[in-house]
Motif scaffolding. Structure first.
Motif, PDB file in Angstrom:
ATOM      1  N   VAL A 150      10.668   9.757 -15.145  1.00 25.44           N
ATOM      2  CA  VAL A 150      10.058  10.307 -16.364  1.00 25.44           C
ATOM      3  C   VAL A 150       9.941  11.821 -16.243  1.00 25.44           C
ATOM      4  O   VAL A 150      10.298  12.570 -17.156  1.00 25.44           O
ATOM      5  N   GLN A 151       9.459  12.274 -15.116  1.00 18.55           N
ATOM      6  CA  GLN A 151       9.278  13.708 -14.913  1.00 18.55           C
ATOM      7  C   GLN A 151      10.609  14.466 -14.930  1.00 18.55           C
ATOM      8  O   GLN A 151      10.704  15.541 -15.516  1.00 18.55           O
ATOM      9  N   ARG A 152      11.630  13.894 -14.315  1.00 18.27           N
ATOM     10  CA  ARG A 152      12.960  14.530 -14.334  1.00 18.27           C
ATOM     11  C   ARG A 152      13.517  14.581 -15.760  1.00 18.27           C
ATOM     12  O   ARG A 152      14.120  15.566 -16.158  1.00 18.27           O
ATOM     13  N   ARG A 153      13.334  13.508 -16.499  1.00 17.43           N
ATOM     14  CA  ARG A 153      13.924  13.423 -17.833  1.00 17.43           C
ATOM     15  C   ARG A 153      13.209  14.317 -18.838  1.00 17.43           C
ATOM     16  O   ARG A 153      13.855  14.971 -19.654  1.00 17.43           O
ATOM     17  N   TRP A 154      11.869  14.339 -18.805  1.00 19.72           N
ATOM     18  CA  TRP A 154      11.114  15.039 -19.853  1.00 19.72           C
ATOM     19  C   TRP A 154      10.190  16.133 -19.334  1.00 19.72           C
ATOM     20  O   TRP A 154       9.633  16.884 -20.128  1.00 19.72           O
ATOM     21  N   GLY A 155       9.949  16.196 -18.047  1.00 22.43           N
ATOM     22  CA  GLY A 155       9.105  17.231 -17.481  1.00 22.43           C
ATOM     23  C   GLY A 155       7.692  16.762 -17.168  1.00 22.43           C
ATOM     24  O   GLY A 155       7.259  15.693 -17.599  1.00 22.43           O
ATOM     25  N   CYS A 213      -1.822  12.064 -27.472  1.00 26.52           N
ATOM     26  CA  CYS A 213      -1.125  13.093 -26.697  1.00 26.52           C
ATOM     27  C   CYS A 213       0.346  12.715 -26.529  1.00 26.52           C
ATOM     28  O   CYS A 213       0.664  11.682 -25.943  1.00 26.52           O
ATOM     29  N   ARG A 214       1.259  13.556 -27.070  1.00 33.68           N
ATOM     30  CA  ARG A 214       2.684  13.221 -27.021  1.00 33.68           C
ATOM     31  C   ARG A 214       3.563  14.424 -26.714  1.00 33.68           C
ATOM     32  O   ARG A 214       4.701  14.511 -27.152  1.00 33.68           O
ATOM     33  N   ASP A 215       3.111  15.339 -25.958  1.00 35.33           N
ATOM     34  CA  ASP A 215       3.885  16.536 -25.645  1.00 35.33           C
ATOM     35  C   ASP A 215       5.123  16.195 -24.828  1.00 35.33           C
ATOM     36  O   ASP A 215       5.025  15.733 -23.702  1.00 35.33           O
ATOM     37  N   GLY A 216       6.291  16.428 -25.422  1.00 36.10           N
ATOM     38  CA  GLY A 216       7.551  16.292 -24.704  1.00 36.10           C
ATOM     39  C   GLY A 216       8.131  14.901 -24.612  1.00 36.10           C
ATOM     40  O   GLY A 216       9.211  14.727 -24.058  1.00 36.10           O
TER      41      GLY A 216
END
Length: 186
Positions: A129-134, A47-50
């Protein structure tokens, strides 16, 4: 008939990567239903989405290294190289040289280490991580680093784990140092 096909795929994987899959053959022979349940882990590991490829492979390498310093780590290196990840990145991850990594890749490795060691900075890194890639990328990274740790754990639990060995990255042989808590790399 299906078992025959699976054994052929296992043999092909072994030949391609020079990786001993006797633990998988043993699991298939002794607990077919358990083998099929375990086989469902691979899509989770993929799993590598985003998540940028370099950061994703570096995180997977950091995660597998927490469980294994031998064949599974070498397999992760080989697969990353096959995907075009630069040897310098892989060497930096194995040498714990986060300063040699891009900011994206260093973030993924720091996040992975914090998750593995339950470090106090995990929530801040999670937010980064969430800020950078969602949020989808965060979930993908969490799923991947969790799943890749299952392969060496199963090998060891079935008695197929190997003592630590040196890892080959291109022409360089590396003896990865013991994994340090995430806070040592912040």
């Amino acid at each position: 008939m299906l078992d025959w096909l699976i054994r052929r795929r296992i043999a092909a994987f072994e030949k391609t990567y020079g990786y001993d899959m006797s633990y998988a053959r043993e699991l298939l022979a002794s607990h077919r239903k358990g083998f099929w349940r375990f086989a469902r882990v691979q899509p989770m590991a993929d799993c590598r989405d985003g998540v940028p490829p370099e950061a994703w492979y570096a995180a997977k390498l950091a995660a597998v290294r927490a469980e294994d310093c031998g064949p599974c780590t070498q397999l992760s290196v080989d697969m990353a190289r096959e995907a075009g990840i630069d040897d310098a990145v892989l060497r930096a991850v194995l040498h714990d040289d986060l300063d040699a990594l891009s900011s994206d890749t260093a973030l993924a490795v720091r996040y992975t280490r914090a998750a593995i060691t339950h470090a106090p900075e995990l929530m801040g890194l999670r937010d980064d991580v969430q800020r950078r890639w969602g949020p989808r990328a965060l979930a993908s990274l969490a799923l991947s680093i969790t799943a890749v740790r299952m392969f060496p754990m199963l090998k060891y639990a079935l008695g197929h784990g190997h003592a630590c060995v040196r890892v080959q990255v291109g022409r360089e042989t590396i003896q990865p140092p013991a994994l340090q808590p995430a806070s040592a790399h912040a």
